[in-house]
Design an enzyme around this catalytic site. Structure first.
Site, PDB file in Angstrom:
ATOM      1  N   ARG A 135       2.795  12.303  14.952  1.00  0.00           N
ATOM      2  CA  ARG A 135       3.348  11.160  14.231  1.00  0.00           C
ATOM      3  C   ARG A 135       4.832  11.303  13.962  1.00  0.00           C
ATOM      4  O   ARG A 135       5.541  10.301  13.799  1.00  0.00           O
ATOM      5  CB  ARG A 135       2.594  10.950  12.911  1.00  0.00           C
ATOM      6  N   HIS A 160      -0.889   4.508   0.254  1.00  0.00           N
ATOM      7  CA  HIS A 160      -1.629   5.567   0.932  1.00  0.00           C
ATOM      8  C   HIS A 160      -2.730   4.949   1.772  1.00  0.00           C
ATOM      9  O   HIS A 160      -3.064   3.757   1.636  1.00  0.00           O
ATOM     10  CB  HIS A 160      -2.221   6.561  -0.074  1.00  0.00           C
ATOM     11  N   ALA A 161      -3.299   5.732   2.660  1.00  0.00           N
ATOM     12  CA  ALA A 161      -4.360   5.247   3.546  1.00  0.00           C
ATOM     13  C   ALA A 161      -5.586   4.834   2.748  1.00  0.00           C
ATOM     14  O   ALA A 161      -5.903   5.427   1.703  1.00  0.00           O
ATOM     15  CB  ALA A 161      -4.724   6.337   4.556  1.00  0.00           C
ATOM     16  N   GLU A 185      -7.990   4.125  15.727  1.00  0.00           N
ATOM     17  CA  GLU A 185      -8.212   5.238  14.813  1.00  0.00           C
ATOM     18  C   GLU A 185      -9.156   6.252  15.452  1.00  0.00           C
ATOM     19  O   GLU A 185     -10.095   5.872  16.163  1.00  0.00           O
ATOM     20  CB  GLU A 185      -8.812   4.746  13.491  1.00  0.00           C
ATOM     21  N   THR A 220       0.836  -1.216   0.000  1.00  0.00           N
ATOM     22  CA  THR A 220       0.000   0.000   0.000  1.00  0.00           C
ATOM     23  C   THR A 220       0.863   1.255   0.000  1.00  0.00           C
ATOM     24  O   THR A 220       1.938   1.297   0.611  1.00  0.00           O
ATOM     25  CB  THR A 220      -0.932   0.011   1.215  1.00  0.00           C
ATOM     26  N   GLY A 254       0.744  -5.655   8.924  1.00  0.00           N
ATOM     27  CA  GLY A 254       0.722  -4.317   9.512  1.00  0.00           C
ATOM     28  C   GLY A 254       0.170  -4.380  10.923  1.00  0.00           C
ATOM     29  O   GLY A 254       0.207  -5.433  11.572  1.00  0.00           O
ATOM     30  N   GLY A 255      -0.369  -3.264  11.381  1.00  0.00           N
ATOM     31  CA  GLY A 255      -0.913  -3.200  12.728  1.00  0.00           C
ATOM     32  C   GLY A 255      -2.420  -3.288  12.754  1.00  0.00           C
ATOM     33  O   GLY A 255      -3.070  -3.727  11.800  1.00  0.00           O
ATOM     34  N   ASP A 256      -2.993  -2.833  13.865  1.00  0.00           N
ATOM     35  CA  ASP A 256      -4.446  -2.883  14.031  1.00  0.00           C
ATOM     36  C   ASP A 256      -5.160  -2.008  13.012  1.00  0.00           C
ATOM     37  O   ASP A 256      -6.265  -2.336  12.572  1.00  0.00           O
ATOM     38  CB  ASP A 256      -4.819  -2.437  15.449  1.00  0.00           C
TER      39      ASP A 256
END
Length: 529
Positions: free
Chosen positions: A304, A172-173, A504, A170, A195-197
């Protein structure tokens, strides 16, 4: 071979690590065993016997041992040139799985081929194993090692198990979510996210959303029954917390997760839908937190550039701020469940609590479907008003490396409910005591200011507040974490917080940022994905 139960057992005398061993394959038990047998005949297995379930064998390969070894100063040909290697799972401490190999040397080529054919035929009967997977890799999550973790620890295992993959790195988000809405997913046996959660949540939203769109389900309707997806989601941990992976597998080890995917392990997981004014905001599988955890994630998103240390910084800052939020929590108790948040019974593979609770929930849904009764009318909503430091709803234990037991140790993955944890206004010291108990074996719910309920639906409405005083806001910006200067030990009420939805920040449908004062957030358990 036919069904494993009808096949004849296979037993031979082979060599393992230069030791004479009796090797037995029992199709009825789906078990491969071997033990030392120095004397004539196979003998009986002793305490030192080793065994591997067929379900935990990754692959079987013919091994080339036609090489030579040095002996007495000369190179001599090996005595046992026919061999096969069994690649399997080795269980280690702390729920970890390791890739292990055992090589069996045979005196005859025909015998070697018989073992190869028999073992491979039994592996072919394991239909739950994936053959073709779609892999999403987030190269930016956690410490940015997702791609390297996949290439070094996961890809070799997939290749060994003859699993083919289509890999998407990936850029981008929401790329994974968008991709799942567009591509043909019927050709895959599952989806793997590295990846993560956040990455798991993105893949979940894409898969669930795609499935509901294809089935014509209105996701914005709070009472809509979601259609389960036929695809499974695998997680390779490469994030900062890896809560979902730790809570389901018991560890955040990439090799362990890859082996679970290879052997076809799976479990059902509840998914909660979160609505705001009749509009679906997000789905949640782990934590939906307002107040303390919402403030942490909102503040950390602005930092971040600090890397992973931003979570520690924002956590300390939020703790010192010690804000509380006034509002009303309404919830519908989960009467169908057979457990409780404080019964000390954690969720395990083949969980009795999940199985029984799911059956009772399905019976309730059938009655409601045929109009026999409306469960929400029969059951009474409970209402709690007050000032809260945190409001947490967990679909799972939310365990991680720092908190091995999690926010709710007895929460269950597939019982059709979530644990609602209310932390009322208290002193900083008492709140610190509560937080510390997440890292040890003490009961974190054993406080007068902490309440926990097992629910299948809840609603939170924050109190309508007046516009914040601009002077107070400026003062807060100058001070560390908006600590109240006039009342340093108090719990200052603030108009609204943010929702932490699986790591998130949750925004309302109309406004980017915290949910506005007076807004209503509904969370309803929707069953399995």
């Amino acid at each position: 071979m036919g069904a494993t139960g009808a096949a004849e057992p296979l037993r031979s005398v082979l060599w393992v690590k230069q030791q004479r061993c009796a090797v037995s394959l029992e199709p009825a038990r789906a078990l491969l065993r071997w033990w030392r047998s120095p004397g004539p005949g196979a003998g009986a297995p002793g305490a030192d016997a080793c065994s591997v379930p067929i379900a935990e064998i990754i692959a079987v390969e013919e091994t080339d041992v036609h090489g030579k070894h040095r002996s007495s100063g000369r190179w001599q040909k090996m005595e046992k040139p026919f061999a096969f290697t069994v690649h399997c799972v080795k269980r280690a401490r702390h729920h970890r799985w390791k890739w292990a190999q055992v090589t069996f040397c045979c005196p005859e080529e025909q015998l070697c081929h018989l073992w190869l054919q028999t073992l491979r035929a039994m592996l072919e009967t394991l239909t739950s194993r994936p053959k073709h997977l779609l892999v999403f890799i987030n190269p930016f999550g956690g410490k940015g090692k997702g791609k390297r973790i996949y290439e070094q620890k996961v890809a070799p295992l997939f290749t060994l198990a003859s699993i083919t993959t289509d890999i998407i790195v990936t850029e981008h988000a929401n790329q994974a979510k968008e991709t799942l809405y567009e591509i043909n997913i019927e050709k895959y046996d599952g989806i793997v996210c590295v990846g993560g959660d956040g990455m798991f949540s993105e893949v979940l939203h894409g898969l669930v959303g795609r499935t509901q769109r294809s089935a014509g389900v209105d996701q914005n309707h709070p009472r809509a029954v979601l259609v389960p997806s036929s695809l499974r989601i695998g997680i390779i941990p490469a994030g900062s917390t890896d809560c979902v992976c730790y809570s389901t597998v018991g560890t955040s080890d990439a090799e362990t997760s890859a082996l679970h995917i290879v052997v076809g392990d799976s479990l059902a997981m509840d998914v909660s839908s979160v609505h705001h004014h009749g509009t679906l905001l997000r789905y949640s599988v782990s934590l939906l937190g307002y107040g303390f955890y919402g403030d942490i994630i909102r503040d950390s998103e602005k930092k971040r550039w600090m890397g992973l240390v931003r979570y520690d910084f924002s956590g300390i800052k939020t703790f010192l701020s010690h804000h509380c939020y006034e509002g009303t929590v309404s919830f519908l108790p989960a009467q169908h469940t057979v457990g409780s948040p404080r019964d000390g019974k954690p969720c395990r593979a083949g969980c009795f609590v999940c199985r029984q609770s799911r059956q009772q929930l399905q019976e309730e849904q059938k009655k409601a479907l045929y109009g026999l009764e409306n469960a929400e009318e029969v059951e009474e909503w409970q209402v709690i008003c007050g000032k809260f430091l945190a409001i947490n709803a967990t679909n799972m234990s939310c365990a991680c490396r720092r908190s091995p037991r999690g926010l709710s140790p007895a929460a269950h993955l597939g019982d059709g409910s979530c644990d609602l944890i209310l932390i009322r206004k208290c002193s900083r010291f008492n709140f610190l005591r509560f937080l510390v108990r997440h890292t040890n074996q003490w009961d974190q719910f054993d406080f007068t200011f902490v309440e926990v309920y097992r629910v299948k639906k809840f609603q939170f409405t924050s109190k309508h507040g007046e516009d914040e005083d601009s002077d107070l806001k400026e003062q807060g910006k100058k001070r560390f974490g908006q600590i109240c200067s006039e009342h340093p030990s108090c719990c200052c009420p603030v108009s609204s917080s943010s929702w932490n939805c699986d790591g998130e920040v949750l925004h309302s449908a109309a406004i980017e940022g915290p949910l506005p004062a007076g807004s209503t957030l509904c969370a309803r358990d929707r069953g399995e994905p």
